[in-house]
Design an enzyme around this catalytic site. Structure first.
Site, PDB file in Angstrom:
ATOM      1  N   CYS A   1      -2.298   2.737  -9.615  1.00  0.00           N
ATOM      2  CA  CYS A   1      -3.626   3.014 -10.196  1.00  0.00           C
ATOM      3  C   CYS A   1      -3.604   4.226 -11.112  1.00  0.00           C
ATOM      4  O   CYS A   1      -4.050   4.154 -12.271  1.00  0.00           O
ATOM      5  CB  CYS A   1      -4.634   3.218  -9.070  1.00  0.00           C
TER       6      CYS A   1
ATOM      7  N   HIS B   1     -10.083   8.469  -7.891  1.00  0.00           N
ATOM      8  CA  HIS B   1      -9.312   9.636  -8.334  1.00  0.00           C
ATOM      9  C   HIS B   1     -10.031  10.262  -9.523  1.00  0.00           C
ATOM     10  O   HIS B   1     -10.745   9.571 -10.260  1.00  0.00           O
ATOM     11  CB  HIS B   1      -7.919   9.219  -8.821  1.00  0.00           C
TER      12      HIS B   1
HETATM   13  N1  LIG Z   1      -4.851   0.732  -2.241  1.00  0.00           N
HETATM   14  C1  LIG Z   1      -4.788   1.143  -3.483  1.00  0.00           C
HETATM   15  O1  LIG Z   1      -5.656   1.882  -3.943  1.00  0.00           O
HETATM   16  C2  LIG Z   1      -3.671   0.720  -4.371  1.00  0.00           C
HETATM   17  C3  LIG Z   1      -3.835   0.897  -5.736  1.00  0.00           C
HETATM   18  C4  LIG Z   1      -2.833   0.456  -6.605  1.00  0.00           C
HETATM   19  C5  LIG Z   1      -1.673  -0.104  -6.088  1.00  0.00           C
HETATM   20  N2  LIG Z   1      -1.530  -0.231  -4.734  1.00  0.00           N
HETATM   21  C6  LIG Z   1      -0.290  -0.835  -4.248  1.00  0.00           C
HETATM   22  O2  LIG Z   1      -0.576  -2.183  -3.855  1.00  0.00           O
HETATM   23  C7  LIG Z   1       0.289  -2.566  -2.777  1.00  0.00           C
HETATM   24  C8  LIG Z   1      -0.574  -3.009  -1.617  1.00  0.00           C
HETATM   25  O3  LIG Z   1      -1.378  -1.930  -1.208  1.00  0.00           O
HETATM   26  P1  LIG Z   1      -2.740  -2.129  -0.410  1.00  0.00           P
HETATM   27  O4  LIG Z   1      -3.473  -0.839  -0.529  1.00  0.00           O
HETATM   28  O5  LIG Z   1      -3.417  -3.367  -0.811  1.00  0.00           O
HETATM   29  O6  LIG Z   1      -2.203  -2.282   1.075  1.00  0.00           O
HETATM   30  P2  LIG Z   1      -3.012  -2.791   2.357  1.00  0.00           P
HETATM   31  O7  LIG Z   1      -2.370  -2.139   3.526  1.00  0.00           O
HETATM   32  O8  LIG Z   1      -4.476  -2.640   2.146  1.00  0.00           O
HETATM   33  O9  LIG Z   1      -2.706  -4.358   2.353  1.00  0.00           O
HETATM   34  C9  LIG Z   1      -1.447  -4.871   2.620  1.00  0.00           C
HETATM   35  C10 LIG Z   1      -1.602  -6.190   3.361  1.00  0.00           C
HETATM   36  O10 LIG Z   1      -0.310  -6.749   3.544  1.00  0.00           O
HETATM   37  C11 LIG Z   1      -0.224  -7.239   4.876  1.00  0.00           C
HETATM   38  N3  LIG Z   1       1.190  -7.309   5.282  1.00  0.00           N
HETATM   39  C12 LIG Z   1       1.955  -6.368   5.851  1.00  0.00           C
HETATM   40  N4  LIG Z   1       3.210  -6.827   6.032  1.00  0.00           N
HETATM   41  C13 LIG Z   1       3.240  -8.087   5.550  1.00  0.00           C
HETATM   42  C14 LIG Z   1       4.242  -9.092   5.447  1.00  0.00           C
HETATM   43  N5  LIG Z   1       5.488  -8.886   5.856  1.00  0.00           N
HETATM   44  N6  LIG Z   1       3.913 -10.304   4.900  1.00  0.00           N
HETATM   45  C15 LIG Z   1       2.637 -10.547   4.473  1.00  0.00           C
HETATM   46  N7  LIG Z   1       1.655  -9.631   4.553  1.00  0.00           N
HETATM   47  C16 LIG Z   1       1.947  -8.413   5.089  1.00  0.00           C
HETATM   48  C17 LIG Z   1      -1.078  -6.282   5.679  1.00  0.00           C
HETATM   49  O11 LIG Z   1      -1.489  -6.857   6.909  1.00  0.00           O
HETATM   50  C18 LIG Z   1      -2.235  -6.022   4.737  1.00  0.00           C
HETATM   51  O12 LIG Z   1      -3.290  -6.957   4.907  1.00  0.00           O
HETATM   52  C19 LIG Z   1       1.180  -1.351  -2.516  1.00  0.00           C
HETATM   53  O13 LIG Z   1       2.331  -1.447  -3.310  1.00  0.00           O
HETATM   54  C20 LIG Z   1       0.325  -0.193  -3.029  1.00  0.00           C
HETATM   55  O14 LIG Z   1       1.090   0.946  -3.366  1.00  0.00           O
HETATM   56  C21 LIG Z   1      -2.518   0.145  -3.863  1.00  0.00           C
END
Ligand SMILES: NC(=O)c1ccc[n+]([C@@H]2O[C@H](COP(=O)([O-])OP(=O)(O)OC[C@H]3O[C@@H](n4cnc5c(N)ncnc54)[C@H](O)[C@@H]3O)[C@@H](O)[C@H]2O)c1
Length: 345
Positions: free
Chosen positions: A143, A223
């Site tokens: 982000c 942010h």
């Molecule tokens: N949250 C943010 O603000 C944000 C912003 C930009 C990028 N990201 C990136 O996006 C990605 C995901 O982040 P998020 O915040 O959505 O995470 P999150 O924890 O909210 O969601 C991840 C999901 O994946 C599931 N999961 C875990 N292990 C798994 C597996 N082996 N197989 C299938 N599903 C599985 C979890 O149960 C969960 O529902 C990361 O790389 C993060 O750095 C996050």
């Protein structure tokens, strides 16, 4: 005309659920299904939305079935029914899934928690859509990095960017997890300068002269970035605002409109009926922006949960060659998600 491209979303969390919703809004994409390991309210919502639900493995399939969720199969089954996977699992998990995608001969996208090396390409639509065309994989940068690339690319395209130095006030955790990980009554500076976002921006555009520092702050809404940019020459405020307004995903906000803090901007997004109150644009304060000779000072807000969603949609079009032209893809995505250019209202 090419058929709709079939997309799977692996990991239905903060980013995955938004990507799935956004895929459903595109005329040229179809959601094959979502996959996760958990069997609580999060996946129950996916079932409620009638998204085909798949489980990571047979153990999680059993748990989901016990929780009353109608499960279509495991990740292996889902991979048979799609052409591209968007992996939205937590940091470092996605890297472990890559082998599965490659074995199934599928294109894939990982998110910003993964390293550049996992795909060898880092994506930001306005900057390097063309270099992602037809690739097997890419990483949509985080982000903060997305916002840095958007704003600095706008200045670069206008021939105004020499070097940029930014301080990032980072939200402490995602809102739905603030009972678990939040900080309270403190500010936590990152120990190293540069913080990782500056070098990460260079993974998209190695020409950028950019250094960032970051501090974690006790709130969850967004942010906030403060930037000091050395311009290539003296410029007027109007010229700089025009450069930012030329970006398809930067929208101006004003103190004059009562938008003086991130909670008011969040309320504006909710008032505009954005799903989850999401803000896909960088919201930049136009009345605060200041040019002193050839130095530029400005601040903006980044909705960390939303900003990478349109980028992910464009990355799908680039990898699958659904659209050869960056601007054409961006315009389709922006129209489908109701993204504003220039100003929100
Ligand atoms: N949250 C943010 O603000 C944000 C912003 C930009 C990028 N990201 C990136 O996006 C990605 C995901 O982040 P998020 O915040 O959505 O995470 P999150 O924890 O909210 O969601 C991840 C999901 O994946 C599931 N999961 C875990 N292990 C798994 C597996 N082996 N197989 C299938 N599903 C599985 C979890 O149960 C969960 O529902 C990361 O790389 C993060 O750095 C996050």
């Amino acid at each position: 005309m090419k058929d709709k491209v079939k997309i799977a979303v692996n990991g239905y969390g903060v980013i995955g659920k938004r990507v799935a919703d956004a895929v459903r809004l595109q005329g040229d994409m179809e959601l094959s299904g979502i996959c996760d390991v958990v069997s609580d309210w999060r996946v129950k919502v996916a079932a409620h939305k009638r998204y085909p639900v798949f489980a990571f493995d047979s153990a999680s399939q059993e748990q989901m079935a016990k929780a009353g969720i109608q499960v279509q199969g495991t990740l292996t089954d889902l991979l048979k029914s799609c052409e591209l996977v968007v992996d939205c699992t937590p940091k470092k998990i996605a890297a472990q899934n890559i082998e599965k995608y490659q074995e199934a001969r599928l294109k894939f996208i990982v998110q910003g928690g993964e390293k550049h090396e996992t795909t060898g390409h880092s994506f930001s639509a306005e900057n390097n859509y063309d270099t992602a065309l037809g690739r097997e994989s890419t990483r949509v940068v985080s982000c903060n990095t997305t916002s840095i690339i958007r704003t600095l690319t706008a200045l670069k395209k206008a021939g105004l960017l020499k070097r940029a130095r930014g301080t990032l006030l980072r939200r402490a955790t995602d809102p739905w997890e603030s009972h678990l990980n939040g900080i309270i009554n403190t500010l936590v500076p990152e120990p190293e300068i540069p913080s990782h976002q500056g070098p990460d921006a260079q993974s998209v555009d190695p020409e950028l002269d950019v250094i960032t520092a970051a501090v974690k702050v006790p709130e969850t809404l967004s942010h906030l970035h403060y930037w000091n940019v050395q311009l290539t020459r003296e410029a007027s405020k109007e010229e700089v605002l025009q450069a930012f307004s030329n970006s398809s995903r930067i929208a101006m906000i004003s103190y004059g409109d009562g938008l003086s803090a991130n909670n008011t901007v969040k309320e504006l997004m909710l008032s505009l009926n954005r799903p989850y109150g999401d803000m896909y644009e960088v919201a930049l304060w136009q009345d605060m922006l200041k040019v002193v000779g050839s130095e530029l000072f400005f601040a903006y807000l980044v909705d960390n949960q939303a900003i990478v969603i349109p980028e992910t949609i464009d990355a799908i079009r680039a990898l699958t060659r659904l659209e050869e032209n960056a601007q054409a893809s961006i315009q389709k995505t922006n129209a489908a998600l109701g993204i504003r250019q220039g100003a929100f209202i």
